[in-house]
Design an enzyme around this catalytic site. Sequence first.
Site, mmCIF file in Angstrom:
data_model
loop_
_atom_site.group_PDB
_atom_site.id
_atom_site.type_symbol
_atom_site.label_atom_id
_atom_site.label_comp_id
_atom_site.label_asym_id
_atom_site.label_seq_id
_atom_site.Cartn_x
_atom_site.Cartn_y
_atom_site.Cartn_z
ATOM 1 N N GLY A 10 49.846 48.065 37.822
ATOM 2 C CA GLY A 10 48.161 47.859 37.922
ATOM 3 C C GLY A 10 47.238 48.584 37.738
ATOM 4 N N GLN A 11 46.329 49.095 38.276
ATOM 5 C CA GLN A 11 45.241 49.753 37.250
ATOM 6 C C GLN A 11 45.838 50.784 37.050
ATOM 7 O OE1 GLN A 11 40.735 48.889 38.169
ATOM 8 N NE2 GLN A 11 41.447 48.590 39.930
ATOM 9 N N ASP A 30 58.266 47.243 38.005
ATOM 10 C CA ASP A 30 56.980 46.345 38.601
ATOM 11 C C ASP A 30 57.758 45.427 40.024
ATOM 12 O OD1 ASP A 30 58.931 43.986 37.358
ATOM 13 O OD2 ASP A 30 57.809 44.187 35.702
ATOM 14 N N ALA A 59 50.290 48.063 45.661
ATOM 15 C CA ALA A 59 49.976 48.191 47.324
ATOM 16 C C ALA A 59 49.568 46.561 46.940
ATOM 17 C CB ALA A 59 48.300 48.532 47.055
ATOM 18 N N THR A 61 45.984 45.147 47.467
ATOM 19 C CA THR A 61 45.075 45.467 47.098
ATOM 20 C C THR A 61 43.369 44.548 47.322
ATOM 21 O OG1 THR A 61 44.939 45.016 45.093
ATOM 22 C CG2 THR A 61 46.084 47.219 45.825
ATOM 23 N N TYR A 98 49.797 56.174 47.023
ATOM 24 C CA TYR A 98 47.552 56.499 47.177
ATOM 25 C C TYR A 98 47.658 55.574 48.627
ATOM 26 C CZ TYR A 98 48.867 57.728 43.156
ATOM 27 O OH TYR A 98 49.129 58.799 41.513
ATOM 28 N N ASP A 101 39.617 55.301 50.548
ATOM 29 C CA ASP A 101 38.675 55.159 51.563
ATOM 30 C C ASP A 101 38.297 54.090 52.935
ATOM 31 O OD1 ASP A 101 38.378 53.150 50.108
ATOM 32 O OD2 ASP A 101 35.805 54.132 49.644
ATOM 33 N N TYR A 124 43.233 44.998 55.422
ATOM 34 C CA TYR A 124 43.178 45.993 54.553
ATOM 35 C C TYR A 124 43.137 47.861 54.900
ATOM 36 C CZ TYR A 124 42.894 48.881 50.123
ATOM 37 O OH TYR A 124 43.002 50.399 48.584
ATOM 38 N N LYS A 128 46.669 50.015 55.341
ATOM 39 C CA LYS A 128 46.885 51.499 53.945
ATOM 40 C C LYS A 128 47.065 52.828 55.287
ATOM 41 C CE LYS A 128 46.868 51.998 50.176
ATOM 42 N NZ LYS A 128 48.016 51.696 49.845
HETATM 43 N N1 LIG Z 1 41.647 48.913 43.536
HETATM 44 C C1 LIG Z 1 40.884 49.827 44.365
HETATM 45 O O1 LIG Z 1 39.761 49.909 44.341
HETATM 46 C C2 LIG Z 1 41.099 51.001 44.775
HETATM 47 C C3 LIG Z 1 42.889 51.468 45.358
HETATM 48 N N2 LIG Z 1 43.405 52.219 46.245
HETATM 49 C C4 LIG Z 1 44.625 52.528 46.016
HETATM 50 O O2 LIG Z 1 45.496 52.755 44.534
HETATM 51 C C5 LIG Z 1 46.580 52.248 44.374
HETATM 52 C C6 LIG Z 1 46.691 51.422 43.673
HETATM 53 O O3 LIG Z 1 45.744 50.703 43.545
HETATM 54 P P1 LIG Z 1 45.153 49.655 41.892
HETATM 55 O O4 LIG Z 1 46.168 50.213 40.808
HETATM 56 O O5 LIG Z 1 43.835 49.118 41.402
HETATM 57 O O6 LIG Z 1 45.356 48.294 42.367
HETATM 58 P P2 LIG Z 1 46.356 46.899 41.545
HETATM 59 O O7 LIG Z 1 45.523 46.025 42.628
HETATM 60 O O8 LIG Z 1 45.513 47.070 40.707
HETATM 61 O O9 LIG Z 1 47.561 46.785 41.068
HETATM 62 C C7 LIG Z 1 48.633 47.209 42.384
HETATM 63 C C8 LIG Z 1 50.004 46.768 41.575
HETATM 64 O O10 LIG Z 1 51.256 46.604 43.191
HETATM 65 C C9 LIG Z 1 51.493 45.229 42.232
HETATM 66 N N3 LIG Z 1 52.145 44.891 43.795
HETATM 67 C C10 LIG Z 1 50.910 43.443 44.328
HETATM 68 N N4 LIG Z 1 52.421 43.423 45.109
HETATM 69 C C11 LIG Z 1 53.679 44.201 44.716
HETATM 70 C C12 LIG Z 1 54.557 43.607 45.800
HETATM 71 N N5 LIG Z 1 54.956 42.810 46.439
HETATM 72 N N6 LIG Z 1 56.023 43.673 44.668
HETATM 73 C C13 LIG Z 1 56.175 44.713 44.001
HETATM 74 N N7 LIG Z 1 54.410 45.069 43.323
HETATM 75 C C14 LIG Z 1 53.067 44.340 43.495
HETATM 76 C C15 LIG Z 1 50.849 44.695 41.833
HETATM 77 O O11 LIG Z 1 51.359 43.706 40.244
HETATM 78 P P3 LIG Z 1 51.343 42.391 40.168
HETATM 79 O O12 LIG Z 1 50.112 43.026 39.287
HETATM 80 O O13 LIG Z 1 52.027 42.052 40.013
HETATM 81 O O14 LIG Z 1 50.579 41.711 41.292
HETATM 82 C C16 LIG Z 1 49.898 46.204 40.742
HETATM 83 O O15 LIG Z 1 50.939 45.732 39.147
HETATM 84 C C17 LIG Z 1 46.795 50.780 45.328
HETATM 85 O O16 LIG Z 1 47.478 52.171 46.684
HETATM 86 C C18 LIG Z 1 45.319 50.870 46.287
HETATM 87 O O17 LIG Z 1 45.281 50.380 47.589
HETATM 88 C C19 LIG Z 1 42.792 53.161 46.571
HETATM 89 C C20 LIG Z 1 40.641 52.916 46.775
HETATM 90 C C21 LIG Z 1 40.451 51.574 46.102
HETATM 91 C C1 LIG Z 2 30.773 40.421 43.335
HETATM 92 C C2 LIG Z 2 29.470 41.080 44.567
HETATM 93 C C3 LIG Z 2 30.635 42.092 45.401
HETATM 94 N N1 LIG Z 2 29.444 42.544 46.086
HETATM 95 C C4 LIG Z 2 30.009 43.322 47.285
HETATM 96 C C5 LIG Z 2 31.228 42.382 48.483
HETATM 97 C C6 LIG Z 2 31.012 44.382 48.825
HETATM 98 O O1 LIG Z 2 30.323 44.918 50.018
HETATM 99 C C7 LIG Z 2 30.755 45.428 47.866
HETATM 100 C C8 LIG Z 2 32.571 45.205 46.742
HETATM 101 O O2 LIG Z 2 32.514 44.048 46.403
HETATM 102 P P1 LIG Z 2 34.486 44.247 45.670
HETATM 103 O O3 LIG Z 2 35.150 43.377 47.023
HETATM 104 O O4 LIG Z 2 33.886 43.519 44.226
HETATM 105 O O5 LIG Z 2 34.895 45.554 46.231
HETATM 106 P P2 LIG Z 2 35.839 45.339 47.384
HETATM 107 O O6 LIG Z 2 37.304 45.109 46.655
HETATM 108 O O7 LIG Z 2 35.710 45.881 48.517
HETATM 109 O O8 LIG Z 2 36.471 47.523 46.618
HETATM 110 C C9 LIG Z 2 36.976 47.811 47.103
HETATM 111 O O9 LIG Z 2 38.662 47.735 47.020
HETATM 112 C C10 LIG Z 2 40.075 48.562 47.693
HETATM 113 C C11 LIG Z 2 41.535 47.762 47.213
HETATM 114 C C12 LIG Z 2 39.395 49.934 47.884
HETATM 115 O O10 LIG Z 2 40.715 50.303 48.786
HETATM 116 C C13 LIG Z 2 38.131 50.167 48.092
HETATM 117 O O11 LIG Z 2 38.120 52.021 47.734
HETATM 118 C C14 LIG Z 2 36.620 49.729 47.483
HETATM 119 O O12 LIG Z 2 37.846 50.200 45.938
HETATM 120 O O13 LIG Z 2 30.723 44.512 46.853
HETATM 121 C C15 LIG Z 2 28.032 41.993 46.572
HETATM 122 O O14 LIG Z 2 27.525 42.430 47.331
HETATM 123 N N2 LIG Z 2 27.659 41.325 44.940
HETATM 124 C C16 LIG Z 2 28.882 39.843 44.692
HETATM 125 O O15 LIG Z 2 27.996 39.879 43.017
HETATM 126 MG MG LIG Z 3 38.190 43.248 45.769
#
Ligand SMILES: NC(=O)C1=CN([C@@H]2O[C@H](COP(=O)(O)OP(=O)(O)OC[C@H]3O[C@@H](n4cnc5c(N)ncnc54)[C@H](OP(=O)(O)O)[C@@H]3O)[C@@H](O)[C@H]2O)C=CC1
Ligand SMILES: Cc1cn([C@H]2C[C@H](O)[C@@H](COP(=O)(O)OP(=O)(O)O[C@H]3O[C@@H](C)C(=O)[C@@H](O)[C@H]3O)O2)c(=O)[nH]c1=O
Ligand SMILES: [Mg+2]
Length: 292
Positions: A10-11, A30, A59, A61, A98, A101, A124, A128
């Site tokens: 993941g990211q 993974d 997670a 996500t 992790y 917000d 979500y 979480k």
């Molecule tokens: N993304 C965001 O904006 C935010 C993320 N967070 C939290 O930060 C943490 C990391 O998020 P981020 O890196 O962005 O997430 P990503 O969605 O980028 O990565 C999530 C990872 O979890 C893996 N995964 C999902 N489902 C499963 C499963 N059933 N078994 C094993 N692995 C699985 C995915 O694998 P695969 O690639 O195979 O799908 C991927 O590697 C999470 O706890 C998230 O809730 C918090 C705030 C904002």
């Molecule tokens: C694609 C797009 C989204 N939006 C809006 C929808 C939403 O209100 C906001 C953010 O959109 P996204 O769906 O990309 O972001 P979102 O998936 O809500 O991002 C969240 O992901 C999870 C995992 C977290 O934990 C949060 O911290 C946060 O990062 O932007 C627009 O207004 N215009 C657009 O063209």
């Molecule tokens: Mg999204």
Amino acid sequence: MRIALTGSGGQVGFELRRALLPVGEVIPLDRGGCDLANLDGLRAALTAARPDVIVNAAAYTAVDRAESEPALAEAINAEAPGVIGAVGRELGARVVHYSTDYVFEGTLDRPYTETDAPHPQSVYGRTKLAGEAALAATGARHWIFRTAWVIGARGHNFARTMLRLAAERDSLRVVADQIGTPTTAALIADVTAQALTRDGERPAEDGIYHLTATGHTSWHGLACHVIEAARAAGHPIKAGPESVAAISTEDFPTPAPRPADSRLATDRLRQVFGVHLPDWQTALEHTLEQIL
Ligand SMILES: NC(=O)C1=CN([C@@H]2O[C@H](COP(=O)(O)OP(=O)(O)OC[C@H]3O[C@@H](n4cnc5c(N)ncnc54)[C@H](OP(=O)(O)O)[C@@H]3O)[C@@H](O)[C@H]2O)C=CC1
Ligand SMILES: Cc1cn([C@H]2C[C@H](O)[C@@H](COP(=O)(O)OP(=O)(O)O[C@H]3O[C@@H](C)C(=O)[C@@H](O)[C@H]3O)O2)c(=O)[nH]c1=O
Ligand SMILES: [Mg+2]
């Protein structure tokens, strides 16, 4: 030190594979070898890794999709952290987890602290929050880093979505009345590594720590920022920042409600771990260079 890392693709997991290298031996897990939706398999894979530390970067996500897939989101986000904590407790391993917000409602008008009451508005966010509680209840040594608006060089994130749309379309519409703090995956990983390194000297208290960059913007502000950076880097952009309309939440309906103001106060993290948190634009420079 042996570090089992779930969600290594993941990211945040991808950046952790880099940042944890000088901390200990990283055992990347993974989905193939360790599916968080299979709780027995998860327990077996983690136990077999014999970790001193478990870092859970996996997670569910997909915020909108979770509204129609609540059982899967619940298994991965809410139940799996309880299993991870139970294994951590049995092995005496520290668990790093992790959270988000989106556990907050977003109506406070000041940055949320760790002691403010969460009130998630989405599946979500609710799952979480349940995962935080499930981990804490195991009694494992644990830190929960609540972060926000994650941007990694690869993977799925808002910044990359905006760059793609700006290259495809003449204009964009983006909500300007939801604010928060963009935080790079690299920063989250680096802070995690520093926390684990420091842990050997002065163990830090268990619990929740807010971990974001400093400053804040809206999704509209973030879209304009990354599109401007792309234009400055010479990318073919059809919709420049002037073509990004600032709209309101009600004009962009989504299955899952998002918090209007999810800024997080990071004082606790900075005091306990002694980390410096850069402003979001500075942190993003390096990641944007990688993306562009
Ligand atoms: N993304 C965001 O904006 C935010 C993320 N967070 C939290 O930060 C943490 C990391 O998020 P981020 O890196 O962005 O997430 P990503 O969605 O980028 O990565 C999530 C990872 O979890 C893996 N995964 C999902 N489902 C499963 C499963 N059933 N078994 C094993 N692995 C699985 C995915 O694998 P695969 O690639 O195979 O799908 C991927 O590697 C999470 O706890 C998230 O809730 C918090 C705030 C904002
Ligand atoms: C694609 C797009 C989204 N939006 C809006 C929808 C939403 O209100 C906001 C953010 O959109 P996204 O769906 O990309 O972001 P979102 O998936 O809500 O991002 C969240 O992901 C999870 C995992 C977290 O934990 C949060 O911290 C946060 O990062 O932007 C627009 O207004 N215009 C657009 O063209
Ligand atoms: Mg999204």
